[in-house]
Scaffold this motif. Structure first.
Motif, PDB file in Angstrom:
ATOM      1  N   VAL A 101       0.849  -1.193   0.000  1.00 21.58           N
ATOM      2  CA  VAL A 101       0.000   0.000   0.000  1.00 21.58           C
ATOM      3  C   VAL A 101       0.886   1.245   0.000  1.00 21.58           C
ATOM      4  O   VAL A 101       1.777   1.357   0.850  1.00 21.58           O
ATOM      5  CB  VAL A 101      -0.923   0.029   1.239  1.00 21.58           C
ATOM      6  N   PRO A 102       0.668   2.176  -0.926  1.00 21.55           N
ATOM      7  CA  PRO A 102       1.438   3.426  -0.889  1.00 21.55           C
ATOM      8  C   PRO A 102       1.329   4.073   0.491  1.00 21.55           C
ATOM      9  O   PRO A 102       0.276   4.026   1.128  1.00 21.55           O
ATOM     10  CB  PRO A 102       0.785   4.281  -1.974  1.00 21.55           C
ATOM     11  N   GLN A 103       2.406   4.711   0.935  1.00 23.25           N
ATOM     12  CA  GLN A 103       2.461   5.188   2.315  1.00 23.25           C
ATOM     13  C   GLN A 103       1.339   6.170   2.671  1.00 23.25           C
ATOM     14  O   GLN A 103       0.721   6.064   3.729  1.00 23.25           O
ATOM     15  CB  GLN A 103       3.819   5.839   2.564  1.00 23.25           C
ATOM     16  N   GLY A 104       1.080   7.126   1.793  1.00 24.22           N
ATOM     17  CA  GLY A 104      -0.003   8.068   2.058  1.00 24.22           C
ATOM     18  C   GLY A 104      -1.346   7.374   2.144  1.00 24.22           C
ATOM     19  O   GLY A 104      -2.188   7.699   2.998  1.00 24.22           O
ATOM     20  N   ASN A 105      -1.567   6.415   1.245  1.00 24.97           N
ATOM     21  CA  ASN A 105      -2.811   5.647   1.280  1.00 24.97           C
ATOM     22  C   ASN A 105      -2.927   4.839   2.569  1.00 24.97           C
ATOM     23  O   ASN A 105      -4.011   4.720   3.150  1.00 24.97           O
ATOM     24  CB  ASN A 105      -2.885   4.694   0.085  1.00 24.97           C
ATOM     25  N   ARG A 142      -9.705  14.207 -13.356  1.00 25.79           N
ATOM     26  CA  ARG A 142      -8.562  13.446 -12.838  1.00 25.79           C
ATOM     27  C   ARG A 142      -9.025  12.076 -12.367  1.00 25.79           C
ATOM     28  O   ARG A 142     -10.041  11.974 -11.674  1.00 25.79           O
ATOM     29  CB  ARG A 142      -7.910  14.201 -11.682  1.00 25.79           C
ATOM     30  N   PRO A 143      -8.287  11.009 -12.727  1.00 27.37           N
ATOM     31  CA  PRO A 143      -8.698   9.661 -12.312  1.00 27.37           C
ATOM     32  C   PRO A 143      -8.359   9.375 -10.848  1.00 27.37           C
ATOM     33  O   PRO A 143      -7.292   9.757 -10.360  1.00 27.37           O
ATOM     34  CB  PRO A 143      -7.898   8.741 -13.241  1.00 27.37           C
ATOM     35  N   TYR A 144      -9.290   8.705 -10.184  1.00 28.06           N
ATOM     36  CA  TYR A 144      -9.114   8.350  -8.776  1.00 28.06           C
ATOM     37  C   TYR A 144      -9.410   6.867  -8.572  1.00 28.06           C
ATOM     38  O   TYR A 144     -10.142   6.251  -9.349  1.00 28.06           O
ATOM     39  CB  TYR A 144     -10.056   9.159  -7.881  1.00 28.06           C
ATOM     40  N   VAL A 145      -8.849   6.318  -7.491  1.00 31.14           N
ATOM     41  CA  VAL A 145      -9.052   4.913  -7.129  1.00 31.14           C
ATOM     42  C   VAL A 145      -9.769   4.853  -5.786  1.00 31.14           C
ATOM     43  O   VAL A 145      -9.424   5.594  -4.860  1.00 31.14           O
ATOM     44  CB  VAL A 145      -7.695   4.174  -7.034  1.00 31.14           C
ATOM     45  N   LEU A 146     -10.752   3.987  -5.691  1.00 30.93           N
ATOM     46  CA  LEU A 146     -11.506   3.838  -4.442  1.00 30.93           C
ATOM     47  C   LEU A 146     -10.710   2.988  -3.452  1.00 30.93           C
ATOM     48  O   LEU A 146     -10.283   1.878  -3.763  1.00 30.93           O
ATOM     49  CB  LEU A 146     -12.856   3.180  -4.710  1.00 30.93           C
ATOM     50  N   GLU A 147     -10.502   3.526  -2.253  1.00 31.41           N
ATOM     51  CA  GLU A 147      -9.766   2.834  -1.194  1.00 31.41           C
ATOM     52  C   GLU A 147     -10.665   2.670   0.032  1.00 31.41           C
ATOM     53  O   GLU A 147     -11.479   3.537   0.338  1.00 31.41           O
ATOM     54  CB  GLU A 147      -8.507   3.614  -0.805  1.00 31.41           C
TER      55      GLU A 147
END
Length: 234
Positions: A101-105, A142-147
């Protein structure tokens, strides 16, 4: 009278069920609650899912927990390190699962759990393998991903100072994930180096209010190789 101070680490941690998701504070070697992880090893719960920024260093703390074979899966941002050989050996042998998982995420997914947020859209990881199978949406071009949030059954964190109500202060970079993890778990256990009398901590300076903390336990500082003492992992 509210008194969240435990006499021993096992008493502070209490029962841990097999398969539990455990949030472990720390960033690299800063703020790792080694004493609590040693206690978790003694308890012996298996098939654990561990959430941490890293995947262990050397042979102590989180690495020792992995070596004990008690972890089924780790969710982290930086699984590789110069001294991260325990995780690497287990992963290459397919004895442990990894969710990268990316750190910010990672921080935001934990924070979302504590804030009661059901899910959120984030641009990080869009167009990469980490976004595979996830819902995406274009917002304002802008494209986004649901987390989704990361909830914990138990959080193990390290603080510098606490009181019997469980109010906590941290030491510099050792603060890192501790505050958001304390809010995101059903139970939170904190190790501290100093226990102050109730009212001795300025309310304006409290970082983690005691309402988010189940128990605290006082641990000694670790002797440094150069003599004297140091704040372990900070």
């Amino acid at each position: 009278m509210i008194n969240k101070i435990s006499k021993t680490v096992p008493e502070a941690i209490g029962n841990v069920r097999d398969g539990s998701t455990i949030l472990v504070g720390g960033f690299g070697t800063a703020g790792i609650p080694n004493e609590l992880l040693e206690g978790l090893i003694q308890i012996g719960a298996k098939d654990l899912v561990i959430v941490n920024n890293n995947a262990g260093n050397g042979d102590t703390g989180l690495a020792a927990l992995l070596r004990a074979g008690l972890v089924r899966k780790i969710i982290c941002s930086f699984p590789r390190a110069a001294d991260g050989y325990v995780f690497e050996e287990l992963y290459r042998a397919r004895k442990i699962e990894l969710e990268l998982v990316p750190q910010g995420n990672l921080a935001e997914r934990i924070r979302a759990a504590g804030a009661g947020i059901g899910a959120f859209f984030c641009p990080t990881s869009h167009g990469t393998q980490l976004a595979a199978g996830k819902e995406t949406r274009v917002i304002d071009g802008r494209p986004y991903v649901l987390e989704y949030p990361i909830h914990g059954d138990l959080a193990l964190i390290k603080a510098e100072v606490g009181d019997r109500w469980g109010n906590l202060l941290y030491r510099k970079a050792a603060r890192n994930f501790g505050p958001v993890m304390a809010m995101a778990a059903k139970r939170t256990v904190a190790s501290v180096h100093e226990v102050k009398e109730l009212g001795a901590i300025d309310p304006e300076c409290i970082v983690t209010p005691g309402i988010f903390v189940s128990s605290i336990v006082s641990v000694d500082r670790v002797p440094s190789q150069a003599g004297g003492f140091t704040n372990s992992n900070s």
